[in-house]
Design a protein around this motif. Structure first.
Motif, PDB file in Angstrom:
ATOM      1  N   VAL A 119      38.388  12.069  11.934  1.00  0.00           N
ATOM      2  CA  VAL A 119      39.351  11.205  11.274  1.00  0.00           C
ATOM      3  C   VAL A 119      40.585  11.173  12.153  1.00  0.00           C
ATOM      4  O   VAL A 119      41.239  12.201  12.368  1.00  0.00           O
ATOM      5  CB  VAL A 119      39.683  11.709   9.868  1.00  0.00           C
ATOM      6  N   GLN A 120      40.859  10.011  12.712  1.00  0.00           N
ATOM      7  CA  GLN A 120      41.995   9.864  13.622  1.00  0.00           C
ATOM      8  C   GLN A 120      42.837   8.695  13.149  1.00  0.00           C
ATOM      9  O   GLN A 120      42.323   7.600  12.911  1.00  0.00           O
ATOM     10  CB  GLN A 120      41.511   9.630  15.052  1.00  0.00           C
ATOM     11  N   GLY A 121      44.135   8.951  13.039  1.00  0.00           N
ATOM     12  CA  GLY A 121      45.011   7.904  12.529  1.00  0.00           C
ATOM     13  C   GLY A 121      44.658   7.591  11.090  1.00  0.00           C
ATOM     14  O   GLY A 121      44.731   8.440  10.217  1.00  0.00           O
TER      15      GLY A 121
ATOM     16  N   ASP B 285      37.725   2.378   7.457  1.00  0.00           N
ATOM     17  CA  ASP B 285      39.088   2.563   6.961  1.00  0.00           C
ATOM     18  C   ASP B 285      39.063   3.150   5.553  1.00  0.00           C
ATOM     19  O   ASP B 285      39.690   4.155   5.274  1.00  0.00           O
ATOM     20  CB  ASP B 285      39.810   1.217   6.992  1.00  0.00           C
ATOM     21  N   TRP B 286      38.315   2.507   4.646  1.00  0.00           N
ATOM     22  CA  TRP B 286      38.223   2.978   3.278  1.00  0.00           C
ATOM     23  C   TRP B 286      36.909   2.529   2.656  1.00  0.00           C
ATOM     24  O   TRP B 286      36.265   1.587   3.130  1.00  0.00           O
ATOM     25  CB  TRP B 286      39.409   2.521   2.413  1.00  0.00           C
TER      26      TRP B 286
ATOM     27  N   LYS C  62      42.405   9.303   6.170  1.00  0.00           N
ATOM     28  CA  LYS C  62      43.655   9.439   6.908  1.00  0.00           C
ATOM     29  C   LYS C  62      43.657  10.777   7.617  1.00  0.00           C
ATOM     30  O   LYS C  62      43.228  11.789   7.070  1.00  0.00           O
ATOM     31  CB  LYS C  62      44.869   9.350   5.972  1.00  0.00           C
ATOM     32  N   GLU C  63      44.178  10.760   8.821  1.00  0.00           N
ATOM     33  CA  GLU C  63      44.292  11.993   9.590  1.00  0.00           C
ATOM     34  C   GLU C  63      45.317  12.912   8.934  1.00  0.00           C
ATOM     35  O   GLU C  63      46.364  12.473   8.473  1.00  0.00           O
ATOM     36  CB  GLU C  63      44.712  11.670  11.023  1.00  0.00           C
TER      37      GLU C  63
END
Length: 916
Positions: free
Chosen positions: A563-565, A662-663, A682-683
C-alpha cells in the motif's frame, strides 16, 4: 603348531568366512541433519557433536553419503532398497490420511510452469518386503523408536516387522514440541514431566529395551530420531550456552534491512554462517542421545557384537528461519542452519539437500577411525545390512541399492551411477523444477524436465571434485559428457518404469519468469508465532510487503502487495493471483464497486461464498467484468447473490501485469434495509508527519519508543489454509481442513491431543471463533493458557460448551501449597516456577446448545476481566481475576464430537494496542 593353536586358527578362519558375529544392528537415523551439521567433516566449529565423533572413532566415516532431499522418500528407500523413482514415494506425504500406492503424473499445471508435477504415493505397497520384515523372519527381535513417517495403521512399524514401536507416531515431526508435555497416545508411553526432552526419553526407552531384550535372539533396532526436524525448540540452558558461544559474531544482524531481507524473496547465497543457538542446542540433544546409546552398549559389554549405522534422511534445512536473541539482548533473524560449502538444502536436488553425514561401525571389519570416499546412498543400506547379517535377499524384488560391504572392509570400490529424483516444483532456496540427477565418477548431471528451449530438457553439469558448491555449469563446455550421463538417466527411467513429468499443455510463455527459479517465495519460513513486524523502525516498509493493517482485512494470494500513497499495488507472481476478504457480512443481492487501474486491458472475475456455504462452488458463483488498460476507472459489478455474502475474491485480469486499487465497496441492493462495507487503501503515515485538522496543520505526537512490539493479531478462515500457523499437525488422525472449515471427530482432551493448538502473544486479547456439531451429544472445550505469574506457562481459563450448558473454570497459581483453591493436592508444583495450580470451577449455567447450528463465540480480555459470549445475545458472562492480567500464550480447542465430528471456522485474535 599344537592342536589347541590349530583349533583356534580353524575357528577364527571359520568365523571370518561365515561372518557370524556380530549379528545385532542399531540403525540411527537423524532427521534433517545436514552434512555440515556435525564435526565429522570439519565444517562447523559452532555445533558440538562429541558422541557422533566418538562413534566415528570406532568405525568408518563416509564423506560421500547421499539420501533423498526429503524424509519419507529416504525412509522408504532404507526399508525397501529401492530408489524413490521406483517405489513412487517422492514427497513427504506419508502422514496424510489419503492412501495412494502409486505415483501419478498430473495432466496439466499452472501457466507459469513448463512441465507437470508427479504426484507422490502416500503409502508403500504391502507386498514390498521391508528390511525389518526380513530380519524378523530370520529370527531377530525388532524395535522401532522415534519418527516413522511411512504411514499410519495398517502401515505402521507394528504391521511392517517391528515387535515394538514407541511412541507409535505417524506424523512428520514431534507431535507437539520437543519439551514435554508431548501428547502421544500410546498406553505404554507415559507423558513426560514438564520440560523433559523427547530425545532424552526416546534414548531411555531404547536403552531399557536393549537391557531387557531376550539375549537368546539377535536384535535389530531402528532408532530414528525426531531431531532436528521442526518445530524448532530446545532445552533453555543449552540455548543460552550456544547464545553465549556466538558472542558478538551476530552483531549487525538486528538491523532492519537485514531482518526484512530474510523475510522477503531474494536470490539465495551460499556460505552463510551457522547462527542459530536454538538449532545448535537441538543438535546437542541429538548427539546426547547417540551418547546414551553408546554408553548402554558399552555397559552391556556387547560393543563387539553390534553393527551401528548413523545416517541422516536429507540435507540441512535452510528454508526455515528463527528469530533469536543475541547475548547482547538484540533480536535477529537467521536461517535454521547453513550447509556451506554445499549449495542448497532440504527439498532441493543440489548437494546441500542430498549429501548427509554417515558413519558405519562393523566390529572386526571396519577399521576404527577410518574414512571412505566411496559414494553410498540410503537405498544401499538395505542390501548391505542383509549381507552383513547373512540374510538372503528376497527373490523377485527389484533392488536399486548397492552392497558396499567391500568398502567397509577398506577395499577399493566403484559404486556406479547413482540417481536422485525430485519430480515437483520446489519453494526452497536453490530449488529447481522437476529434475533427475545422476552421479557418476567426479561428475553430476541434473536433467530438468522440459525446461529447455522448445520443450526440450534443460541440463546442469558439475565436476564435484573441482566444484563442490555447484557454481559452474559445464553443460555447454562438455556436451558429450552431458549426452553420456543423460543416456544413463534415460536407461534408468526405462528400467525402473519411472513416472516422469510431461510438458504442460497450459504453459504460457508470457507467464514464465526464469528469475523466480531457485528463489524462495516470501523469504524464510518463520514459526507460527513469529510476527514479522514485531519491531517498529523508522525505515520504510519493504516495497513488496503490505502490512495486514494496511490491507484492511483483505489478503493477497500469489501476488506481492504494497500500500503506497492512496492505493493497493499488486504485482502478480505468474500464478492465479487474487485478493480475498472473508470478513464481509452484507446480504445479497449486492453491487460491488471499485476504482482500479491496470497496465493492459483484460478481464477480472469476482467469486463469492455465502454464509450457508462451506467453500466456493466450482461453478456458478462467478462474475467476469472487463477492465480497460492505462487509466483509472470506476467499475460497478452487480452480483445476484442469494443469502448473506461472507467471502469475496477478486481474481486479477493478467498473471503478469501490475494492478492498482484505490477502494472497494460492497452494497446490498435488495428490499431489506441496505447495508454496505467499504475499504479505502491508504499508506500508514509516519507519526511525525503533518496532518490536516480543520484546515490547520498539526503534528502528531512522537511515538514513545521505536522498538515497541506491534499488537498481536491472527486470522484463519480455512479457505486458503496455512498449516504452518498451528502447533498441531494438520491434517492428523482425527482432524483435517475440508470445505473451507476445520473438521475433527472422535475425542480429544486428557491423554488425547488438542484438535487445535495455537500460539499467541498478548495481554488484552479479543478472541472469536465459530463452531458447530454435526451429530447429537458431545462438547467443545476451549482453553486459554498464559503466564502463571511466576515464570511458567499454564492453563488460565477453561470454557466448556456442553450441549445443555456452559461451565467455566479459572486456573490461577500460587506459591502457597495450602491455598484454599488448590483442588488437586496430588498435582506437584511446576518444576520451573514452583507454583501450584489453583482450580476455581463455577457451576454449569443452563444454555440450550443442542441444535447443530453454527455458534459464534467471543472472549474479550481487559485487564483483570474477561467477558465471554455465545451468539451475542444468547449468553454472556464476565469474570474477574488477577490472573487475567497476565500475558496469554496459547489457545487450545478440545472436543468430543463423535464420528460425525464438529467444525470450527473463522478464528480471529486481536490484541488491544494499549496492552503493549
Amino acid at each position: 603348531m599344537n592342536r589347541i593353536t590349530s583349533l583356534f586358527v580353524l575357528l577364527l578362519i571359520a568365523s571370518s568366512a561365515t561372518g557370524k558375529s556380530p549379528q545385532n544392528v542399531v540403525l540411527i537415523l537423524a532427521d534433517d541433519l545436514g552434512w555440515a551439521d556435525t564435526t565429522l567433516y570439519g565444517k562447523t566449529s559452532f555445533y558440538e557433536t562429541p558422541n557422533i565423533q566418538r562413534l566415528a572413532a570406532r568405525g568408518m566415516t563416509f564423506s560421500n553419503a547421499y539420501a533423498s532431499p526429503i524424509c519419507s522418500p529416504t525412509r522408504a528407500s532404507i526399508m525397501t532398497g529401492q530408489n524413490p523413482a521406483r517405489h513412487g514415494m517422492t514427497a513427504p506425504a506419508a502422514h496424510l490420511p489419503t492412501t495412494r500406492f502409486e505415483a501419478t503424473v498430473s495432466a496439466s499445471g499452472p501457466a507459469h510452469q513448463k512441465c507437470t508435477n508427479v504426484r507422490s504415493s502416500t503409502r508403500l505397497a504391502t507386498e514390498l518386503p521391508f528390511l525389518s520384515e526380513l530380519v524378523k523372519d530370520a529370527g531377530y527381535s525388532t524395535a522401532h523408536f522415534g519418527k516413522w513417517h511411512l504411514g499410519r495403521e495398517p502401515h505402521s512399524p507394528l504391521e511392517r516387522g517391528f515387535d515394538l514401536d514407541l511412541p507409535h507416531w505417524w506424523g512428520p515431526g514431534p507431535k507437539s514440541s520437543y519439551l514435554a508435555p508431548w501428547g502421544y497416545e500410546h498406553p505404554d508411553f507415559k507423558e513426560g514431566q514438564p520440560g523433559e526432552h523427547i530425545e532424552d526419553r526416546m534414548a531411555a526407552e531404547a536403552v531399557a529395551w536393549l537391557k531387557n531384550r531376550d539375549s537368546n535372539h539377535p536384535f535389530f533396532m531402528n532408532y530414528w530420531q525426531f531431531s532436528v526436524h521442526a518445530p524448532f525448540g530446545a532445552k533453555p540452558e543449552l540455548i543460552e550456552y550456544y547464545r553465549q558461544k556466538l558472542g558478538n559474531s551476530v552483531v549487525g544482524l538486528e538491523k532492519p534491512e537485514t531482518r526484512e531481507k530474510r523475510l522477503q524473496s531474494h536470490p539465495p547465497g551460499v556460505g552463510l554462517p551457522q547462527q542459530s543457538p536454538t538449532y545448535a542446542a537441538m543438535v546437542h540433544s541429538l548427539d546426547d542421545a547417540v551418547g546414551s546409546l553408546l554408553d548402554a552398549i558399552d555397559a552391556e559389554g556387547i560393543a563387539d557384537e553390534i553393527i551401528i549405522i548413523f545416517y541422516s534422511d536429507n540435507g540441512g534445512n535452510i528454508h526455515c528461519g528463527l528469530e533469536e536473541t543475541a547475548a547482547s539482548g538484540n533480536r535477529y533473524i537467521t536461517p535454521i542452519t547453513s550447509n556451506a560449502p554445499l549449495r542448497g538444502g532440504k527439498g532441493g536436488i543440489h548437494e546441500g539437500g542430498i549429501r548427509v553425514p554417515a558413519v558405519v561401525v562393523w566390529p572386526g571389519m571396519t577399521q576404527p577411525g577410518s574414512r571412505s570416499e566411496v559414494r553410498i546412498q540410503s537405498n544401499d543400506l538395505y542390501p548391505t545390512i542383509l549381507k552383513m547379517l547373512q540374510v538372503e535377499q528376497p527373490k523377485e524384488h527389484a533392488i536399486d541399492g548397492v552392497d558396499f560391504t567391500q568398502a567397509l572392509r577398506g577395499q577399493a570400490m566403484e559404486r556406479g551411477p547413482m540417481f536422485t529424483y525430485v519430480p515437483g516444483h520446489g519453494a526452497t532456496p536453490h530449488w529447481l523444477p522437476p529434475s533427475m540427477a545422476v552421479h557418476h565418477g567426479d561428475w553430476k548431471l541434473i536433467r530438468t524436465f522440459h525446461y529447455g528451449e522448445h520443450g526440450e530438457h534443460e541440463y546442469r553439469l558439475y565436476n564435484l571434485q573441482e566444484d563442490l558448491g555447484e557454481s559452474d555449469n559445464l553443460a555447454g563446455v562438455h556436451p558429450q559428457k552431458v549426452r553420456e550421463l543423460d543416456q544413463l538417466i534415460e536407461q534408468y527411467i526405462a528400467a525402473a518404469d519411472v513416472v516422469v513429468p510431461q510438458p504442460n499443455p497450459n504453459f504460457d510463455p508470457a507467464a514464465f519468469d526464469p528469475a523466480t527459479i531457485g528463489v524462495q517465495p516470501g523469504g524464510l519460513k518463520m514459526p507460527p508465532a513469529f510476527k514479522s513486524s514485531q519491531v517498529k523502525t523508522a525505515d520504510p516498509k519493504p516495497a513488496n510487503a503490505a502490512s495486514q493493517k494496511s490491507l484492511l482485512g483483505w489478503i493477497a494470494k500469489n501476488t506481492p502487495s504494497r500500500v503506497q500513497g492512496e492505493t493497493l499495488q499488486l504485482s502478480p507472481a505468474g500464478r492465479r493471483a487474487f485478493i480475498a476478504n472473508a470478513k464481509i457480512r452484507v446480504p445479497g443481492p449486492v453491487d460491488v464497486k471499485l476504482r482500479m487501474k491496470t497496465r493492459k486491458a483484460g478481464v477480472c472475475r469476482l467469486q463469492w461464498r455465502t454464509e450457508d456455504q462451506d467453500t466456493f462452488p466450482e461453478t456458478g458463483q462467478e462474475q467476469s467484468f472487463d477492465v480497460d488498460g492505462g487509466d483509472w476507472q470506476e467499475l460497478s459489478v452487480p452480483l445476484k447473490i442469494q443469502g448473506r455474502l461472507v467471502h469475496l475474491r477478486l481474481v486479477l485480469s493478467d498473471s503478469k501485469q501490475p494492478t492498482e486499487i484505490d477502494w472497494i465497496e460492497v452494497n446490498s441492493t435488495g428490499d431489506q434495509p441496505q447495508q454496505s462495507q467499504r475499504w479505502d487503501f491508504k499508506e500508514t503515515k509516519d507519526p511525525k508527519e503533518p496532518v490536516k485538522v480543520n484546515d490547520k496543520v498539526k503534528h502528531k505526537p512522537a511515538a514513545v519508543s521505536t522498538d515497541r512490539p506491534q499488537p498481536f493479531s491472527f486470522h484463519e478462515s480455512f479457505d486458503d489454509f496455512d498449516a504452518s500457523q498451528f502447533l498441531t499437525t494438520i491434517p492428523n488422525k482425527n482432524t483435517e481442513v475440508k470445505k473451507g472449515v476445520l473438521w475433527t471427530h472422535g475425542a480429544s482432551g486428557g491423554k488425547y491431543p488438542p484438535m487445535v493448538y495455537l500460539e499467541v502473544d498478548g495481554k488484552d486479547l479479543d478472541i472469536s471463533f465459530r463452531y458447530r456439531h454435526l451429530q447429537a451429544g458431545g462438547m467443545v472445550w476451549f482453553f486459554v493458557d498464559g503466564d502463571d505469574g511466576f515464570g511458567s506457562i499454564d492453563h488460565m481459563l477453561r470454557v466448556k460448551f456442553n450441549r445443555s450448558g456452559i461451565q467455566l473454570q479459572i486456573d490461577a497459581h500460587s506459591l502457597d501449597p495450602n491455598h484454599p483453591d488448590r483442588q488437586n493436592n496430588a498435582r506437584p508444583a511446576d518444576p520451573v516456577s514452583g507454583a501450584y495450580r489453583l482450580n476455581k470451577r463455577f457451576p454449569q449455567e443452563d444454555v440450550n446448545l443442542t441444535t447443530n447450528v453454527w455458534r459464534d463465540v467471543s472472549l474479550s480480555f481487559q485487564g483483570n476481566q474477561v467477558t465471554i459470549a455465545v451468539d451475542q445475545d444468547v449468553w454472556h458472562k464476565t469474570l474477574e481475576h488477577a490472573c487475567f492480567n497476565q500475558t496469554k500464550r496459547k489457545l487450545l480447542w478440545m472436543q468430543n464430537g463423535g464420528e460425525q465430528g464438529i467444525e470450527i471456522d473463522d478464528i480471529k485474535i486481536k490484541e488491544s494496542p494499549e496492552a503493549r
